[in-house]
Each structure stands twice: as structure tokens, then as C-alpha cells.
Scaffold this motif. Structure first.
Motif, PDB file in Angstrom:
ATOM      1  N   GLU A  98       0.820  -1.214   0.000  1.00 24.43           N
ATOM      2  CA  GLU A  98       0.000   0.000   0.000  1.00 24.43           C
ATOM      3  C   GLU A  98       0.855   1.267   0.000  1.00 24.43           C
ATOM      4  O   GLU A  98       0.459   2.278  -0.562  1.00 24.43           O
ATOM      5  CB  GLU A  98      -0.933   0.011   1.218  1.00 24.43           C
ATOM      6  N   THR A  99       2.009   1.221   0.665  1.00 27.15           N
ATOM      7  CA  THR A  99       2.863   2.406   0.765  1.00 27.15           C
ATOM      8  C   THR A  99       4.299   2.076   0.367  1.00 27.15           C
ATOM      9  O   THR A  99       4.733   0.931   0.435  1.00 27.15           O
ATOM     10  CB  THR A  99       2.886   2.974   2.196  1.00 27.15           C
ATOM     11  N   GLU A 100       5.032   3.117   0.006  1.00 28.15           N
ATOM     12  CA  GLU A 100       6.436   2.950  -0.329  1.00 28.15           C
ATOM     13  C   GLU A 100       7.221   2.491   0.897  1.00 28.15           C
ATOM     14  O   GLU A 100       8.130   1.657   0.787  1.00 28.15           O
ATOM     15  CB  GLU A 100       7.009   4.267  -0.856  1.00 28.15           C
ATOM     16  N   GLU A 101       6.874   2.998   2.059  1.00 27.19           N
ATOM     17  CA  GLU A 101       7.564   2.618   3.292  1.00 27.19           C
ATOM     18  C   GLU A 101       7.390   1.127   3.589  1.00 27.19           C
ATOM     19  O   GLU A 101       8.347   0.456   3.996  1.00 27.19           O
ATOM     20  CB  GLU A 101       7.058   3.458   4.473  1.00 27.19           C
ATOM     21  N   GLU A 102       6.196   0.585   3.399  1.00 30.13           N
ATOM     22  CA  GLU A 102       5.968  -0.854   3.593  1.00 30.13           C
ATOM     23  C   GLU A 102       6.830  -1.667   2.631  1.00 30.13           C
ATOM     24  O   GLU A 102       7.396  -2.690   3.002  1.00 30.13           O
ATOM     25  CB  GLU A 102       4.495  -1.206   3.375  1.00 30.13           C
ATOM     26  N   ALA A 103       6.930  -1.209   1.392  1.00 28.40           N
ATOM     27  CA  ALA A 103       7.737  -1.904   0.393  1.00 28.40           C
ATOM     28  C   ALA A 103       9.213  -1.884   0.781  1.00 28.40           C
ATOM     29  O   ALA A 103       9.897  -2.905   0.699  1.00 28.40           O
ATOM     30  CB  ALA A 103       7.529  -1.267  -0.985  1.00 28.40           C
ATOM     31  N   ARG A 104       9.699  -0.732   1.240  1.00 28.07           N
ATOM     32  CA  ARG A 104      11.107  -0.619   1.653  1.00 28.07           C
ATOM     33  C   ARG A 104      11.404  -1.510   2.862  1.00 28.07           C
ATOM     34  O   ARG A 104      12.443  -2.168   2.913  1.00 28.07           O
ATOM     35  CB  ARG A 104      11.458   0.832   1.980  1.00 28.07           C
ATOM     36  N   THR A 105      10.505  -1.539   3.812  1.00 25.07           N
ATOM     37  CA  THR A 105      10.688  -2.376   5.000  1.00 25.07           C
ATOM     38  C   THR A 105      10.775  -3.849   4.614  1.00 25.07           C
ATOM     39  O   THR A 105      11.645  -4.583   5.098  1.00 25.07           O
ATOM     40  CB  THR A 105       9.544  -2.145   6.007  1.00 25.07           C
TER      41      THR A 105
END
Length: 60
Positions: free
Chosen positions: A31-38
């Protein structure tokens, strides 16, 4: 989870592969770029060789 972000992981030989969902043989989407990076940073390939996050809505 079906979002607009996905991750390509770099491999040892310089090629790349998509980050897949553990329980399914499908590309993981976030859903978010931060979730993908994590998620990328938590993967072996992402941690060792790097990764890139893409937004499906921003293709060229």
C-alpha cells in the motif's frame, strides 16, 4: 495485500528478481512505499545486494 508499490531485488550476479509473497508465487504488492522498503530490507537479497521500489502508477 494489493497496493501500487512493488520491489525488485538485485542479485549477486547483478540481475534482478521481484520480491514475492511468501505464501503465494505472486509478486508482493504494498500500500505504501515505506511498507515496500521495510519488506525489501527484511529480505536476504535486499539486505545484501540492494533493491528498488516501483510505483505501478508511475511507469515510463
Amino acid at each position: 495485500m494489493k497496493g501500487d508499490f512493488f520491489v525488485m531485488l538485485f542479485t549477486q550476479d547483478g540481475s534482478y528478481t521481484p520480491l514475492e509473497q511468501a505464501e503465494k508465487e505472486d509478486i508482493a504488492r504494498f500500500e505504501t512505499e515505506e511498507e515496500a522498503r521495510t519488506a525489501a530490507e527484511s529480505s536476504l537479497l535486499g539486505d545484501m545486494f540492494g533493491y528498488e521500489v516501483f510505483n505501478i502508477c508511475c511507469g515510463i
